[in-house]
Design a protein around this motif. Sequence first.
Motif, mmCIF file in Angstrom:
data_model
loop_
_atom_site.group_PDB
_atom_site.id
_atom_site.type_symbol
_atom_site.label_atom_id
_atom_site.label_comp_id
_atom_site.label_asym_id
_atom_site.label_seq_id
_atom_site.Cartn_x
_atom_site.Cartn_y
_atom_site.Cartn_z
ATOM 1 N N GLY A 1 0.816 -1.211 0.000
ATOM 2 C CA GLY A 1 0.000 0.000 0.000
ATOM 3 C C GLY A 1 0.848 1.258 0.000
ATOM 4 O O GLY A 1 0.494 2.249 0.635
ATOM 5 N N THR B 1 2.197 4.737 -0.598
ATOM 6 C CA THR B 1 1.553 5.972 -1.036
ATOM 7 C C THR B 1 2.569 7.030 -1.443
ATOM 8 O O THR B 1 2.247 7.922 -2.221
ATOM 9 N N TYR C 1 3.387 4.126 3.781
ATOM 10 C CA TYR C 1 2.533 3.037 3.310
ATOM 11 C C TYR C 1 1.400 2.809 4.285
ATOM 12 O O TYR C 1 1.430 3.265 5.423
ATOM 13 N N ARG C 2 0.398 2.117 3.829
ATOM 14 C CA ARG C 2 -0.672 1.670 4.693
ATOM 15 C C ARG C 2 -0.860 0.184 4.411
ATOM 16 O O ARG C 2 -1.398 -0.201 3.375
ATOM 17 N N GLY C 3 -0.308 -0.627 5.309
ATOM 18 C CA GLY C 3 -0.314 -2.073 5.122
ATOM 19 C C GLY C 3 -1.701 -2.597 4.833
ATOM 20 O O GLY C 3 -2.681 -2.139 5.423
ATOM 21 N N ARG C 4 -1.762 -3.534 3.911
ATOM 22 C CA ARG C 4 -3.058 -4.111 3.584
ATOM 23 C C ARG C 4 -2.874 -5.573 3.245
ATOM 24 O O ARG C 4 -1.842 -5.987 2.748
ATOM 25 N N ARG C 5 -3.899 -6.347 3.504
ATOM 26 C CA ARG C 5 -3.866 -7.765 3.208
ATOM 27 C C ARG C 5 -4.582 -8.010 1.892
ATOM 28 O O ARG C 5 -5.442 -7.248 1.493
ATOM 29 N N SER C 6 -4.201 -9.107 1.252
ATOM 30 C CA SER C 6 -4.832 -9.502 0.000
ATOM 31 C C SER C 6 -4.773 -11.016 -0.093
ATOM 32 O O SER C 6 -4.331 -11.687 0.848
#
Length: 149
Positions: free
Chosen positions: A79, A81, A113-118
Amino acid sequence: MPRWFIRFAVSAYHRLCRMLWFVTRPHSQGVQAVVRTEAGEVVLVRLSYRAGWHLPGGGLKRGEDAQAAMLRELREEIGLTACRSIAEVARFEHVIDYKRDTVRVFLVEGAVYRGRRSLEVEAVAAFAVGALPEGLGSRARGFVARFAG
């Protein structure tokens, strides 16, 4: 959808790809990054189809520039940015899962960043250089020590 099912499906897909690669022995181009935050921490990812922690990265799409691929992968995986700078710092070749990879390594400084799961990424976390997690491979540790230490 339950997390265990997603992990099972992604792992099964990866196993099928490995069988295909055993026959075709492809050559791929990839990118990885040592990502540092403003606080000097290193951002790592835990993937659904491989054990342990890893440097973020992935494959180049046909005709894609390596730096553009790195930025795309960082947006997708952690994520990203913004960042202060990005520079290619190393290149290596290796064989993994029956395919030959040429990998370019980038140093990304001042990452926001903004950590995100996928489906692919189970976790994103930042670690102090002196407190890297168990399960981080020796090659990744070497790059962190060399470029972020």
